[in-house]
Enzyme design. Structure first.
Site, mmCIF file in Angstrom:
data_model
loop_
_atom_site.group_PDB
_atom_site.id
_atom_site.type_symbol
_atom_site.label_atom_id
_atom_site.label_comp_id
_atom_site.label_asym_id
_atom_site.label_seq_id
_atom_site.Cartn_x
_atom_site.Cartn_y
_atom_site.Cartn_z
ATOM 1 C CB SER B 137 -9.532 -35.388 1.698
ATOM 2 O OG SER B 137 -9.248 -34.654 2.856
ATOM 3 C CE LYS B 180 -9.004 -30.599 1.518
ATOM 4 N NZ LYS B 180 -9.351 -31.986 1.420
#
Lengths: 75, 301
Positions: B137, B180
């Site tokens: 990701s 993230k």
């Protein structure tokens, strides 16, 4: 201070101290190891205790070394 | 005070003591100054790690930290060898000192072990923690298999900034840690439309970038700029674009996160805002990169 105490004791005891008194005392001390270290040495004369002590020491060393590099390892 | 006696030094005891606490073998052999220097030197790993966390992130800092920790390990090994040699040399003529007592040895071992355990706990909970990247990701910034160092002291000294790559507790599963990128902070408005990101009404600028990820996988790689911070993002062509996110204002004490692999990331578009209090630290180093060692070092260089 110790000399004073020693002289006081000599006067009280009225004892004749031979010339080599101090040397004899120190010789006796030299002949006799400290009780604590003697105890440890006697304990380590047993093979099982010696092996156990080595294993424990190696474990402690491994733990301490792991703590140094553990920051790079994922939990 | 020195008490001469017939006590000799056993190399075995010297080695055992030196293994249990660095420098203790030297103290056992009557070399108190050398032993204490080694003992204190062995405790320097924690200050070295804290210092590395306080310095501005740079690959040279990571290399310096690695060298410092290797030196500490070297001291551990040298102390054992040195204690053995000292004990052999001083076998027949040794003057026992006041500190040559099992209780003193036990105290030093206890201090050493407690410091190691406490130091490790403190470092992992408040200074640096290592994580393994399990998913794609964050491609191209982080590849699956990358091992990263997260600095937990960063946000004790400054606030979270837009563009920071951070590790945080997942709001719905607090036991999970995700990584993230922070896109918007409290008070900002944010919108994602057709893979374009708008913060406070302005589209984040992008320039095409040629990267290994774009070459290896069918897709496009860009350099995105957010509040002056530049980072690489990846839009995979063989996956459908992730869902849009309607225009919204980031609530107080929250932030909006996106994965750098925009089409292959579960982030604030699906899980919502993340509390700033759940941000654990910023990703600073790839200390064990997955693909090639050229990716070793600081993330922001």
């Amino acid at each position: 201070m110790n000399d004073k105490l020693y002289d006081l004791w000599r006067q009280r005891a009225d004892a004749e101290v031979p010339a080599d008194f101090a040397d004899r005392v120190m010789d006796a001390v030299r002949r006799e190891p400290l009780p604590s270290s003697k105890g440890v040495r006697v304990l380590l004369d047993t093979p099982a205790v010696r092996v156990a002590a080595c294993i424990l020491a190696c474990l402690a060393c491994a733990c301490r070394m792991a703590a140094v590099i553990a920051v790079f390892f994922v939990r | 005070m020195s008490i001469p006696n017939a006590s000799t030094r056993s190399p075995l005891i010297a080695v055992i003591l030196s293994l249990a606490a660095t420098g203790l073998g030297q103290i056992y052999c009557g070399r108190i100054a050398r032993g204490l220097v080694m003992f204190l030197g062995s405790l320097l790993f924690a200050p070295a790690i804290v210092l590395a966390a306080l310095l501005p992130p740079a690959t040279i800092v990571l290399v310096g930290l690695l060298l410092a920790l290797l030196t500490v390990l070297g001291v551990y090994v040298f102390a054992v060898v040195d204690a053995f040699r000292l004990a052999r040399r001083g076998r027949h003529d040794f003057h026992s000192m006041d500190y040559n007592h099992p209780l003193v040895y036990a105290l030093i071992i206890l201090v050493g072990l407690t410091y190691s355990a406490g130091g490790l706990y403190f470092i992992r909970s408040s200074v640096f923690e290592a994580f393994l990247i399990p998913t794609a990701s964050e491609v191209p910034t982080l590849l699956p298999g990358d091992r990263i160092l997260v600095n937990k002291m960063t946000y004790q000294r400054r606030l979270v900034r837009r563009g920071d790559e951070v590790v945080f507790r997942v709001p719905s599963q607090p036991e999970l840690r995700w990584v993230k990128r922070v896109i918007a902070l409290s008070g900002d408005t944010v919108e994602v439309k057709d893979n374009e990101v708008f913060v406070n009404g302005q589209q984040l600028s992008r320039t095409a970038a040629l990267g290994a990820a774009a070459q290896a996988v069918n897709g496009e790689q860009f350099e995105e700029t957010n509040a002056g911070r530049r980072y690489q993002i990846f839009l995979a062509a063989d996956t459908k674009p992730s869902r849009d996110y309607p225009k919204a204002k980031v609530p107080e004490g929250m932030c909006f996160m996106l994965g750098d692999n925009r089409n292959n990331s579960r982030d604030s578009r699906t899980m919502g805002f993340v509390a700033l209090g759940d941000v654990l630290g910023d990703v600073q180093y790839r200390h064990w990169p997955a693909a090639t060692w050229t990716r070793f070092g600081c993330l922001t260089e």
